[in-house]
Design a protein around this motif. Structure first.
Motif, short mmCIF file in Angstrom:
data_model
loop_
_atom_site.label_atom_id
_atom_site.label_comp_id
_atom_site.label_asym_id
_atom_site.label_seq_id
_atom_site.Cartn_x
_atom_site.Cartn_y
_atom_site.Cartn_z
N MET A 64 0.45 -0.53 7.94
CA MET A 64 0.13 -1.74 7.20
C MET A 64 1.42 -2.44 6.78
SD MET A 64 -1.87 -2.21 3.58
CE MET A 64 -3.14 -1.06 4.06
N ASN A 65 1.46 -3.75 6.92
CA ASN A 65 2.61 -4.54 6.48
C ASN A 65 2.86 -4.31 4.99
OD1 ASN A 65 3.78 -7.10 5.21
ND2 ASN A 65 4.21 -7.41 7.38
N LYS A 66 4.11 -3.97 4.63
CA LYS A 66 4.43 -3.63 3.24
C LYS A 66 4.19 -4.80 2.29
CE LYS A 66 7.92 -0.33 4.77
NZ LYS A 66 9.38 -0.04 4.84
N THR A 67 4.50 -6.01 2.76
CA THR A 67 4.30 -7.18 1.92
C THR A 67 2.81 -7.42 1.67
OG1 THR A 67 6.30 -8.21 2.78
CG2 THR A 67 4.69 -9.67 1.73
N TYR A 68 2.01 -7.26 2.71
CA TYR A 68 0.56 -7.43 2.56
C TYR A 68 0.03 -6.42 1.55
CZ TYR A 68 -0.29 -10.77 6.37
OH TYR A 68 -0.35 -11.89 7.15
N LYS A 69 0.43 -5.16 1.69
CA LYS A 69 -0.07 -4.12 0.78
C LYS A 69 0.31 -4.43 -0.65
CE LYS A 69 -0.02 0.83 -0.16
NZ LYS A 69 0.26 0.64 -1.60
N ALA A 70 1.55 -4.83 -0.88
CA ALA A 70 2.00 -5.13 -2.24
C ALA A 70 1.20 -6.28 -2.83
CB ALA A 70 3.49 -5.46 -2.23
N ARG B 247 9.77 8.78 -15.99
CA ARG B 247 9.84 7.94 -14.79
C ARG B 247 9.43 8.77 -13.58
NH1 ARG B 247 14.58 6.15 -11.35
NH2 ARG B 247 14.12 4.02 -10.64
N VAL B 248 8.62 8.19 -12.71
CA VAL B 248 8.15 8.92 -11.53
C VAL B 248 8.23 8.03 -10.29
CG1 VAL B 248 6.60 10.49 -12.77
CG2 VAL B 248 5.74 8.27 -12.02
N CYS B 249 8.41 8.68 -9.15
CA CYS B 249 8.31 8.02 -7.85
C CYS B 249 6.92 8.31 -7.31
CB CYS B 249 9.37 8.55 -6.90
SG CYS B 249 9.25 7.86 -5.23
N THR B 250 6.23 7.29 -6.80
CA THR B 250 4.84 7.45 -6.43
C THR B 250 4.57 7.03 -4.98
OG1 THR B 250 4.09 5.22 -7.03
CG2 THR B 250 4.21 6.86 -8.80
N MET B 251 3.47 7.57 -4.46
CA MET B 251 2.92 7.13 -3.19
C MET B 251 1.41 7.30 -3.26
SD MET B 251 3.59 8.08 0.79
CE MET B 251 4.52 6.57 1.07
N ALA B 252 0.66 6.23 -2.96
CA ALA B 252 -0.79 6.26 -3.05
C ALA B 252 -1.40 6.87 -1.80
CB ALA B 252 -1.34 4.85 -3.25
N SER B 253 -2.48 7.61 -1.99
CA SER B 253 -3.27 8.10 -0.87
C SER B 253 -3.95 6.93 -0.19
CB SER B 253 -4.33 9.10 -1.35
OG SER B 253 -5.33 9.30 -0.38
N GLN B 254 -3.92 6.91 1.13
CA GLN B 254 -4.55 5.82 1.88
C GLN B 254 -6.01 6.13 2.22
OE1 GLN B 254 -2.99 2.81 2.31
NE2 GLN B 254 -1.55 3.84 0.94
N GLY B 255 -6.50 7.28 1.79
CA GLY B 255 -7.89 7.63 2.06
C GLY B 255 -8.59 8.20 0.86
N GLY B 256 -8.22 7.70 -0.33
CA GLY B 256 -8.89 8.15 -1.55
C GLY B 256 -8.67 9.64 -1.79
N ASP C 292 18.25 6.90 -12.91
CA ASP C 292 19.20 6.23 -12.04
C ASP C 292 18.89 6.36 -10.55
OD1 ASP C 292 20.70 5.51 -14.30
OD2 ASP C 292 21.80 7.42 -14.26
N LEU C 293 17.88 7.12 -10.21
CA LEU C 293 17.58 7.33 -8.79
C LEU C 293 16.87 6.11 -8.23
CD1 LEU C 293 17.63 9.27 -6.38
CD2 LEU C 293 15.40 10.14 -7.13
N PRO C 294 17.44 5.45 -7.21
CA PRO C 294 16.78 4.26 -6.64
C PRO C 294 15.55 4.64 -5.81
CG PRO C 294 18.75 4.81 -5.39
CD PRO C 294 18.73 5.74 -6.57
N VAL C 295 14.56 3.77 -5.83
CA VAL C 295 13.31 3.99 -5.09
C VAL C 295 13.02 2.75 -4.26
CG1 VAL C 295 10.82 4.38 -5.27
CG2 VAL C 295 12.38 5.55 -6.83
N ASN C 296 12.79 2.93 -2.99
CA ASN C 296 12.50 1.83 -2.08
C ASN C 296 11.16 2.05 -1.38
OD1 ASN C 296 15.11 0.51 -2.48
ND2 ASN C 296 15.97 2.21 -1.30
N ALA C 297 10.58 0.94 -0.89
CA ALA C 297 9.31 1.00 -0.18
C ALA C 297 9.43 1.96 1.01
CB ALA C 297 8.92 -0.40 0.29
N PRO C 298 8.33 2.70 1.32
CA PRO C 298 6.97 2.51 0.83
C PRO C 298 6.68 3.20 -0.50
CG PRO C 298 6.99 4.27 2.42
CD PRO C 298 8.39 3.74 2.38
N PHE C 299 7.70 3.78 -1.12
CA PHE C 299 7.52 4.44 -2.41
C PHE C 299 7.68 3.43 -3.54
CE2 PHE C 299 9.34 7.35 0.70
CZ PHE C 299 8.35 8.33 0.75
N GLU C 300 7.11 3.75 -4.70
CA GLU C 300 7.17 2.85 -5.84
C GLU C 300 7.53 3.62 -7.10
OE1 GLU C 300 3.49 0.76 -6.17
OE2 GLU C 300 3.71 -0.29 -4.25
N VAL C 301 8.06 2.90 -8.08
CA VAL C 301 8.38 3.50 -9.37
C VAL C 301 7.24 3.24 -10.35
CG1 VAL C 301 9.90 3.39 -11.38
CG2 VAL C 301 10.86 3.29 -9.08
#
Length: 309
Positions: free
Chosen positions: A1-7, A164-173, A229-238
């Motif tokens: 999935m396009n990252k911009t679309y998902k966001a 502070r946490v780094c997250t990733m959502a399940s794509q199938g619930g 201080d740990l940077p987080v980039n897509a597809p992960f989120e803070v």
């Protein structure tokens, strides 16, 4: 999935949750997404596998039914008005069509005689039975049986600092394969960023009640605690676990029986605790890997606030 679309669609979902009881206009959703109003509906349907109207209607009904179950001090009419229905009659009709039961039947499952199959079964392939939802019935008929024999449970109130946490959502619930896929990606990310497996503090944000919401539609987000201080980039989120009081239930047992443990907080402990749940989603803090051990060991965290008068 396009990252911009998902966001962009994620922003729409957040907007919908914040305004569920109110009238929600397609134009406002399109503006929130920054997609053209002429194309937004098709994009939403393509990504969510539901139309905008179906999604909003389902979320309103799921929120309402959870209130029927867990807020028994509210009348059916009050629940209807809190969830954007103009009358209890319109609310009852919508609940009956979707779930196959009236609000009164959901609150009193022992009085149910016959009921038609609702949309939740025909449309989403999910069987729905109010007897599986009602906290007192779960407490009396499930928690006292041998089903949970061998598990260890204890509820305490703990103060948590913000985290502070780094997250990733399940794509199938809540589908296990989707959950493990999200965890594998997040765990690998953490290890690549210097957080070894034994150092990882793992939490899941569990937004929905799987006894009400279809499993693949439940919102589940994996997370690992990280430094500021740990940077987080897509597809992960803070994200952040907020500071506050939490009811913490220790659970060790079968993954399939965690719903009974979770509901015991609401049915057995909360009514006499002097607290009620805050708006933050339930947290699950994992203490082991069930794929390795064959059982699940975790803490279930429910953020609390003082009971309002």
């Amino acid at each position: 999935m396009n990252k911009t679309y998902k966001a962009r669609i994620d922003r729409v979902l957040q907007y919908i949750e914040a305004t569920l009881p109110n009238k929600i206009l397609l134009a406002d959703l399109a503006e929130t997404s920054h997609f053209s109003v002429f194309h937004f509906h098709r994009i939403f349907t393509g990504i969510m596998d539901e139309t905008v109207n179906d999604y909003i209607a389902r979320r309103r009904l799921e929120c309402a039914v959870n209130q029927l179950i867990f807020k028994t001090d509210l009348s059916i009419t009050e629940v209807a008005h809190r969830n954007g229905y103009s009358s209890s009659a319109n609310f009852s009709k919508a609940v009956k069509i979707h779930f196959g039961f009236t609000p009164s039947e959901i609150r009193n499952p022992d009085k149910i005689k016959n009921s038609k199959i609702g949309n939740v079964s025909s449309k989403y392939g999910k069987a729905f039975n109010p007897s599986d939802l009602y906290p007192n019935r779960i407490t009396n008929n499930v928690m006292k049986t041998t089903k949970l024999k061998g598990t260890q449970m204890n509820i305490t109130v703990k103060e948590r600092d913000s985290q502070r946490v780094c997250t990733m959502a399940s794509q199938g619930g809540y589908e296990p394969t989707a959950i493990f896929a999200a965890w594998d990606k997040l765990i690998a990310w953490a290890e690549n960023n210097g957080i070894g497996s034994s150092q990882q503090e793992r939490f899941a944000f569990a937004f929905d009640n799987p006894t009400v919401t279809p499993i693949d539609k439940c919102r589940y987000t994996t997370s690992i605690a990280i430094g500021n201080d740990l940077p987080v980039n897509a597809p992960f989120e803070v994200s952040e676990i907020p500071k506050g009081k939490y009811a913490v239930l220790y659970y060790k047992g079968s993954p399939e029986e965690t719903i009974d443990a979770q509901l015991s907080i609401y049915s057995d402990w909360l009514p006499d605790s002097g607290f009620e749940p805050d708006d933050f989603p339930m947290l699950e803090r994992y203490l082991n890997d069930p794929r390795v051990d064959g059982y699940l060991e975790m803490e279930i965290h429910v953020k609390l606030k003082e009971v309002c008068g």
